[in-house]
Design a protein around this motif. Sequence first.
Motif, PDB file in Angstrom:
ATOM      1  N   LYS A  91      -8.517  -5.164   1.160  1.00 36.54           N
ATOM      2  CA  LYS A  91      -7.542  -5.362   2.232  1.00 36.54           C
ATOM      3  C   LYS A  91      -6.167  -4.987   1.687  1.00 36.54           C
ATOM      4  O   LYS A  91      -5.984  -4.840   0.480  1.00 36.54           O
ATOM      5  CB  LYS A  91      -7.527  -6.816   2.712  1.00 36.54           C
ATOM      6  CG  LYS A  91      -8.882  -7.351   3.166  1.00 36.54           C
ATOM      7  CD  LYS A  91      -8.780  -8.822   3.538  1.00 36.54           C
ATOM      8  CE  LYS A  91     -10.141  -9.399   3.879  1.00 36.54           C
ATOM      9  NZ  LYS A  91     -10.046 -10.858   4.243  1.00 36.54           N
ATOM     10  N   GLY A  92      -5.193  -4.858   2.601  1.00 37.56           N
ATOM     11  CA  GLY A  92      -3.863  -4.521   2.129  1.00 37.56           C
ATOM     12  C   GLY A  92      -2.804  -4.835   3.156  1.00 37.56           C
ATOM     13  O   GLY A  92      -3.101  -5.268   4.277  1.00 37.56           O
ATOM     14  N   SER A  93      -1.555  -4.609   2.769  1.00 32.36           N
ATOM     15  CA  SER A  93      -0.432  -4.881   3.673  1.00 32.36           C
ATOM     16  C   SER A  93       0.578  -3.755   3.632  1.00 32.36           C
ATOM     17  O   SER A  93       0.711  -3.045   2.638  1.00 32.36           O
ATOM     18  CB  SER A  93       0.246  -6.209   3.315  1.00 32.36           C
ATOM     19  OG  SER A  93       1.037  -6.068   2.153  1.00 32.36           O
ATOM     20  N   ILE A 118      -0.229  -7.939  -6.449  1.00 34.98           N
ATOM     21  CA  ILE A 118       1.136  -7.838  -5.934  1.00 34.98           C
ATOM     22  C   ILE A 118       1.750  -6.563  -6.479  1.00 34.98           C
ATOM     23  O   ILE A 118       2.018  -6.445  -7.676  1.00 34.98           O
ATOM     24  CB  ILE A 118       1.978  -9.066  -6.329  1.00 34.98           C
ATOM     25  CG1 ILE A 118       1.311 -10.356  -5.822  1.00 34.98           C
ATOM     26  CG2 ILE A 118       3.395  -8.944  -5.771  1.00 34.98           C
ATOM     27  CD1 ILE A 118       2.015 -11.620  -6.271  1.00 34.98           C
ATOM     28  N   ASN A 119       1.958  -5.616  -5.595  1.00 32.19           N
ATOM     29  CA  ASN A 119       2.430  -4.294  -5.986  1.00 32.19           C
ATOM     30  C   ASN A 119       3.679  -3.941  -5.177  1.00 32.19           C
ATOM     31  O   ASN A 119       3.676  -3.048  -4.339  1.00 32.19           O
ATOM     32  CB  ASN A 119       1.313  -3.262  -5.745  1.00 32.19           C
ATOM     33  CG  ASN A 119       1.752  -1.845  -6.004  1.00 32.19           C
ATOM     34  OD1 ASN A 119       2.378  -1.556  -7.012  1.00 32.19           O
ATOM     35  ND2 ASN A 119       1.448  -0.942  -5.084  1.00 32.19           N
ATOM     36  N   LEU A 163       0.839  -1.199   0.000  1.00 28.39           N
ATOM     37  CA  LEU A 163       0.000   0.000   0.000  1.00 28.39           C
ATOM     38  C   LEU A 163       0.878   1.254   0.000  1.00 28.39           C
ATOM     39  O   LEU A 163       0.824   2.075   0.912  1.00 28.39           O
ATOM     40  CB  LEU A 163      -0.946   0.004   1.211  1.00 28.39           C
ATOM     41  CG  LEU A 163      -2.082  -1.013   1.166  1.00 28.39           C
ATOM     42  CD1 LEU A 163      -2.884  -0.970   2.468  1.00 28.39           C
ATOM     43  CD2 LEU A 163      -2.994  -0.768  -0.036  1.00 28.39           C
ATOM     44  N   GLY A 164       1.693   1.373  -1.038  1.00 26.04           N
ATOM     45  CA  GLY A 164       2.485   2.586  -1.215  1.00 26.04           C
ATOM     46  C   GLY A 164       1.675   3.626  -1.963  1.00 26.04           C
ATOM     47  O   GLY A 164       0.443   3.644  -1.882  1.00 26.04           O
ATOM     48  N   TRP A 165       2.357   4.477  -2.716  1.00 30.91           N
ATOM     49  CA  TRP A 165       1.645   5.548  -3.440  1.00 30.91           C
ATOM     50  C   TRP A 165       0.606   4.970  -4.397  1.00 30.91           C
ATOM     51  O   TRP A 165      -0.561   5.364  -4.378  1.00 30.91           O
ATOM     52  CB  TRP A 165       2.653   6.403  -4.207  1.00 30.91           C
ATOM     53  CG  TRP A 165       2.012   7.514  -4.976  1.00 30.91           C
ATOM     54  CD1 TRP A 165       1.632   8.737  -4.497  1.00 30.91           C
ATOM     55  CD2 TRP A 165       1.639   7.500  -6.358  1.00 30.91           C
ATOM     56  NE1 TRP A 165       1.054   9.491  -5.502  1.00 30.91           N
ATOM     57  CE2 TRP A 165       1.043   8.755  -6.655  1.00 30.91           C
ATOM     58  CE3 TRP A 165       1.748   6.560  -7.391  1.00 30.91           C
ATOM     59  CZ2 TRP A 165       0.566   9.090  -7.917  1.00 30.91           C
ATOM     60  CZ3 TRP A 165       1.277   6.891  -8.654  1.00 30.91           C
ATOM     61  CH2 TRP A 165       0.694   8.140  -8.908  1.00 30.91           C
ATOM     62  N   LEU A 166       1.015   4.029  -5.223  1.00 27.53           N
ATOM     63  CA  LEU A 166       0.079   3.419  -6.168  1.00 27.53           C
ATOM     64  C   LEU A 166      -0.938   2.544  -5.442  1.00 27.53           C
ATOM     65  O   LEU A 166      -2.144   2.626  -5.707  1.00 27.53           O
ATOM     66  CB  LEU A 166       0.840   2.594  -7.196  1.00 27.53           C
ATOM     67  CG  LEU A 166      -0.019   1.735  -8.136  1.00 27.53           C
ATOM     68  CD1 LEU A 166      -0.888   2.619  -9.022  1.00 27.53           C
ATOM     69  CD2 LEU A 166       0.858   0.825  -8.990  1.00 27.53           C
ATOM     70  N   HIS A 222       4.983  -1.731  11.142  1.00 32.14           N
ATOM     71  CA  HIS A 222       3.813  -1.665  12.016  1.00 32.14           C
ATOM     72  C   HIS A 222       3.245  -0.241  12.037  1.00 32.14           C
ATOM     73  O   HIS A 222       2.026  -0.060  12.173  1.00 32.14           O
ATOM     74  CB  HIS A 222       4.190  -2.123  13.420  1.00 32.14           C
ATOM     75  CG  HIS A 222       4.545  -3.585  13.487  1.00 32.14           C
ATOM     76  ND1 HIS A 222       3.600  -4.593  13.369  1.00 32.14           N
ATOM     77  CD2 HIS A 222       5.746  -4.219  13.639  1.00 32.14           C
ATOM     78  CE1 HIS A 222       4.194  -5.775  13.460  1.00 32.14           C
ATOM     79  NE2 HIS A 222       5.495  -5.574  13.625  1.00 32.14           N
ATOM     80  N   GLU A 223       4.123   0.749  11.909  1.00 28.64           N
ATOM     81  CA  GLU A 223       3.650   2.138  11.860  1.00 28.64           C
ATOM     82  C   GLU A 223       2.785   2.354  10.611  1.00 28.64           C
ATOM     83  O   GLU A 223       1.745   3.026  10.674  1.00 28.64           O
ATOM     84  CB  GLU A 223       4.840   3.101  11.826  1.00 28.64           C
ATOM     85  CG  GLU A 223       5.674   3.128  13.094  1.00 28.64           C
ATOM     86  CD  GLU A 223       6.638   1.960  13.201  1.00 28.64           C
ATOM     87  OE1 GLU A 223       7.244   1.790  14.282  1.00 28.64           O
ATOM     88  OE2 GLU A 223       6.790   1.204  12.211  1.00 28.64           O
ATOM     89  N   GLY A 224       3.214   1.770   9.500  1.00 24.20           N
ATOM     90  CA  GLY A 224       2.437   1.883   8.278  1.00 24.20           C
ATOM     91  C   GLY A 224       1.078   1.231   8.394  1.00 24.20           C
ATOM     92  O   GLY A 224       0.073   1.741   7.885  1.00 24.20           O
ATOM     93  N   VAL A 225       1.040   0.092   9.074  1.00 22.73           N
ATOM     94  CA  VAL A 225      -0.234  -0.602   9.292  1.00 22.73           C
ATOM     95  C   VAL A 225      -1.189   0.286  10.063  1.00 22.73           C
ATOM     96  O   VAL A 225      -2.375   0.435   9.708  1.00 22.73           O
ATOM     97  CB  VAL A 225      -0.007  -1.931  10.043  1.00 22.73           C
ATOM     98  CG1 VAL A 225      -1.347  -2.529  10.488  1.00 22.73           C
ATOM     99  CG2 VAL A 225       0.750  -2.920   9.167  1.00 22.73           C
ATOM    100  N   GLU A 226      -0.702   0.902  11.133  1.00 15.08           N
ATOM    101  CA  GLU A 226      -1.556   1.764  11.945  1.00 15.08           C
ATOM    102  C   GLU A 226      -2.057   2.962  11.147  1.00 15.08           C
ATOM    103  O   GLU A 226      -3.223   3.374  11.275  1.00 15.08           O
ATOM    104  CB  GLU A 226      -0.805   2.241  13.194  1.00 15.08           C
ATOM    105  CG  GLU A 226      -0.532   1.135  14.203  1.00 15.08           C
ATOM    106  CD  GLU A 226      -1.807   0.390  14.599  1.00 15.08           C
ATOM    107  OE1 GLU A 226      -2.825   1.072  14.900  1.00 15.08           O
ATOM    108  OE2 GLU A 226      -1.788  -0.847  14.588  1.00 15.08           O
TER     109      GLU A 226
END
Length: 273
Positions: A28-30, A74-75, A9-12, A34-38
Motif C-alpha cells: 500500500k502507499g500514500s 516512511i519515505n 510514493l515518489g521516485w524512490l 488527490h491527483e497523485g492518488v489517482e
Amino acid sequence: MRSVSIVGLGWLGLSLARHLKNLGWDVKGSKRTHEGVEQMRLMRFETYFLELTPEINADPDDLTNLLSVDTLIINIPPSEYFFDPKLYVEGIENLVNEALLCNISHIVFISSTSVFPNVSANFDEESVPQPDSEIGRALLEVEQRLFELKDIDVDIIRFAGLVGYDRHPVYSLVRKESAISGGNTPINLVHFDDCARAIQLLLEMPGYQRLYHLAAPKHPSKVEYYTKMATKLGLNPPQFLCDEKDPQRIIKADKICRELDFVYQYPDPDEFI
C-alpha cells in the motif's frame, strides 16, 4: 501475505513499491495530492491520500487501511513537505503515533547521509552525526525519536546520493553555466537497485533497533567521475574547480554487509550507467 505501507510514493517510493509487489508483498502507499492518488491507482497500487500539515490530513478509514500492515516505510524527505524542519519532525511524530495505535510492529525510516557535515572524514554508523544543514538536523532528530520507541522493530537506513535508470546527478551538473566547486571531493552515491534490495532484507529480517548506511564502496573524485559519465552519455562534461583542500568526505557502508550478508550489486559507480 507480508504487508507493507510506503508513505511517500515518489521516485524512490514508487520504484520500491514495484520491487516489493513483484516479490509478492501486499503493498500500500500514500500520496499528498488527490491527483497523485489517482495516478497510483491507475497503476494498480492501493493508494490513499495522506498529508502532514504537520497534523495528519486523511480520511480516518483510509488512514486505518493504510496503517493496517506489518511494516510502515516512511519515505518523506524534509524538503518535500516543509520549509520549517521543526514542522517536519512534528509531522513524522504524528504519523508514528498513529502507526503505534494501529499496532504496526516494524518501522523503516529512510534517512540520509546528510546527517554528517561536509568535512574530511570517514563516516560509519558509529560516527557521531553533526549535521551542518537544517535538513540534516531534522532527519537526525527523527532518528533519535524513533530509537526512543519501545517494543517495536525500528530500522533507519541512511542513503547516499540516489542514482538509478533515468536519475543521475550528471544531467543537472552539465547544465550549470559556472564551474562547480569541490572537484577533488569524493562522491558518495548508491544505486536504487541496491537500496531496494537492502530494504527488502530489513523487511524480511526485523531486528529491534538497527542503523545502516548504504553507499557504493568506491568513491572517485567528482571531477573524475562526472567527466567520465558525461563522456559516456555523449554530454559536454561539467567544469569543476579543484583545490587540494577540497573535503575528503567518505561514507562507509559495509556494516550491512557484515551483519546481514548484504552484497552490493553496484559497488562501482562507473557501473551505474
